[in-house]
Every structure is written in C-alpha cells, then in structure tokens.
Design a protein around this motif. Sequence first.
Motif, PDB file in Angstrom:
ATOM      1  N   ALA A  40      67.952   5.498 -11.793  1.00  0.00           N
ATOM      2  CA  ALA A  40      67.712   4.104 -11.399  1.00  0.00           C
ATOM      3  C   ALA A  40      69.033   3.469 -10.967  1.00  0.00           C
ATOM      4  N   THR A  41      69.388   3.691  -9.733  1.00  0.00           N
ATOM      5  CA  THR A  41      70.637   3.140  -9.211  1.00  0.00           C
ATOM      6  C   THR A  41      70.330   2.093  -8.149  1.00  0.00           C
ATOM      7  N   GLY A  42      71.248   1.193  -7.940  1.00  0.00           N
ATOM      8  CA  GLY A  42      71.088   0.184  -6.903  1.00  0.00           C
ATOM      9  C   GLY A  42      70.322  -1.034  -7.382  1.00  0.00           C
ATOM     10  N   ALA A  43      70.340  -2.045  -6.553  1.00  0.00           N
ATOM     11  CA  ALA A  43      69.698  -3.319  -6.874  1.00  0.00           C
ATOM     12  C   ALA A  43      68.202  -3.272  -6.615  1.00  0.00           C
ATOM     13  N   TRP A  44      67.476  -4.057  -7.382  1.00  0.00           N
ATOM     14  CA  TRP A  44      66.029  -4.189  -7.208  1.00  0.00           C
ATOM     15  C   TRP A  44      65.739  -5.495  -6.492  1.00  0.00           C
ATOM     16  N   ASP A  45      64.958  -5.397  -5.424  1.00  0.00           N
ATOM     17  CA  ASP A  45      64.502  -6.556  -4.683  1.00  0.00           C
ATOM     18  C   ASP A  45      63.026  -6.324  -4.341  1.00  0.00           C
ATOM     19  N   ARG A  46      62.437  -7.232  -3.589  1.00  0.00           N
ATOM     20  CA  ARG A  46      61.006  -7.103  -3.257  1.00  0.00           C
ATOM     21  C   ARG A  46      60.698  -5.813  -2.512  1.00  0.00           C
ATOM     22  N   GLU A  47      61.594  -5.422  -1.593  1.00  0.00           N
ATOM     23  CA  GLU A  47      61.363  -4.190  -0.828  1.00  0.00           C
ATOM     24  C   GLU A  47      61.387  -2.971  -1.731  1.00  0.00           C
ATOM     25  N   ARG A  48      62.378  -2.893  -2.594  1.00  0.00           N
ATOM     26  CA  ARG A  48      62.463  -1.744  -3.506  1.00  0.00           C
ATOM     27  C   ARG A  48      61.277  -1.724  -4.463  1.00  0.00           C
ATOM     28  N   CYS A  49      60.881  -2.882  -4.941  1.00  0.00           N
ATOM     29  CA  CYS A  49      59.729  -2.956  -5.839  1.00  0.00           C
ATOM     30  C   CYS A  49      58.466  -2.483  -5.119  1.00  0.00           C
ATOM     31  N   ALA A  50      58.286  -2.905  -3.878  1.00  0.00           N
ATOM     32  CA  ALA A  50      57.105  -2.480  -3.103  1.00  0.00           C
ATOM     33  C   ALA A  50      57.107  -0.967  -2.909  1.00  0.00           C
ATOM     34  N   GLU A  51      58.273  -0.384  -2.643  1.00  0.00           N
ATOM     35  CA  GLU A  51      58.371   1.080  -2.495  1.00  0.00           C
ATOM     36  C   GLU A  51      58.034   1.778  -3.807  1.00  0.00           C
ATOM     37  N   PHE A  52      58.539   1.249  -4.917  1.00  0.00           N
ATOM     38  CA  PHE A  52      58.282   1.798  -6.248  1.00  0.00           C
ATOM     39  C   PHE A  52      56.774   1.792  -6.539  1.00  0.00           C
ATOM     40  N   VAL A  53      56.135   0.650  -6.341  1.00  0.00           N
ATOM     41  CA  VAL A  53      54.703   0.531  -6.617  1.00  0.00           C
ATOM     42  C   VAL A  53      53.916   1.447  -5.681  1.00  0.00           C
ATOM     43  N   ALA A  54      54.309   1.523  -4.415  1.00  0.00           N
ATOM     44  CA  ALA A  54      53.619   2.405  -3.458  1.00  0.00           C
ATOM     45  C   ALA A  54      53.740   3.867  -3.879  1.00  0.00           C
ATOM     46  N   THR A  55      54.906   4.267  -4.365  1.00  0.00           N
ATOM     47  CA  THR A  55      55.104   5.644  -4.837  1.00  0.00           C
ATOM     48  C   THR A  55      54.203   5.929  -6.038  1.00  0.00           C
ATOM     49  N   LYS A  56      54.115   4.983  -6.950  1.00  0.00           N
ATOM     50  CA  LYS A  56      53.257   5.171  -8.130  1.00  0.00           C
ATOM     51  C   LYS A  56      51.784   5.193  -7.723  1.00  0.00           C
ATOM     52  N   GLU A  57      51.397   4.371  -6.767  1.00  0.00           N
ATOM     53  CA  GLU A  57      50.015   4.374  -6.279  1.00  0.00           C
ATOM     54  C   GLU A  57      49.693   5.686  -5.567  1.00  0.00           C
ATOM     55  N   ALA A  58      50.671   6.258  -4.868  1.00  0.00           N
ATOM     56  CA  ALA A  58      50.464   7.546  -4.198  1.00  0.00           C
ATOM     57  C   ALA A  58      50.164   8.634  -5.227  1.00  0.00           C
TER      58      ALA A  58
END
Length: 163
Positions: A40-58
């Motif tokens: 878990a490196t780097g800053a979390w913003d809306r874009e990163r959160c959306a990618e995270f949720v999309a990966t989990k949904e996949a």
Amino acid sequence: MATMSASDTGISFARLTAVDPAAIIAHMSDPRVTAHMPLATGAWDRERCAEFVATKEASWARDGLGHWAILCDGDYVGWGGFQKEGAEWDYGLVLLPERFGLGARITRKALAFARADPRIPYVTFLLPPSRRHLRGLDRLGARLIDRIDYEGSEFLKYRLDTA
C-alpha cells in the motif's frame, strides 16, 4: 451467508460499492493502517479508491467471491474477506485503527462462511514479517508454511484447513 452467533451480532458484510468512497480513502490514508501493508504505497484519492473498488468487484465477477466492506451495527469498520490467489483462497482483513479490537470476531464470522463454502477447503494468510502479534493465528490453528515473495515484498504465509 454463515449463521450469526451472539458473539458476531452487529457484524455484517456488504460490497465495497455500498461504502462512501470518502470513508475508504480516509481509512487507507491512515499511516496506522498502512504500517503493515508493504504493497500500500502512494496517496489515496477518489481515482485510486475507484480503481481499488473496481479491482475487488472484478474478483467477485471472476471468482464469485471477494473482499467485503465490513460493517458493525451498520457502520463501516474496514474491508476484508477472501481473494483468490492462484488456486488458493487468501483471507485478509484491514480495519480502522479504532476498530482493531473487532478482528477476532470478524475473522470468526468470515471463517464460518469459509467452512460452509465447499470451494474453500483451506485459507491462506499473507502477513508481512513486521507483524509481531501472531498468537491469534496459532489459536485458530493456522500454521506457518513458508516465507514468500509477493509483488516484490516478503510475506509469511500461513494456512488454515477449513474442511
């Protein structure tokens, strides 16, 4: 879903899409949370959160199971669950710091789910060597089976039979 006992009353699992992204961003931006998360490196913003949720949904779409949002009395307290790693189901749990004490209750409920699911004969746990408090895994019956490299970081790999 697994039956609830008095000890897990109030704990429920939902999809991450049901959680306000601001709650996930705040959670994953807390250094107390990421201290033992070498990936878990780097800053979390809306874009990163959306990618995270999309990966989990996949994962849900591909495997029929994935990480949940964890709720306690309807409030978001973290995320976790089972994710397919090759042929194995890996269990992970990432809680808000003020809710770290719920880990055992949540894990018991998740493992009851795994025991009731014929797809999951055992689960693995990948923990960084920086984690020092591992007695809970011993109490569950999980055994250290290896030290592995995962995406460039070292992890301790534990296994717990669920059958």
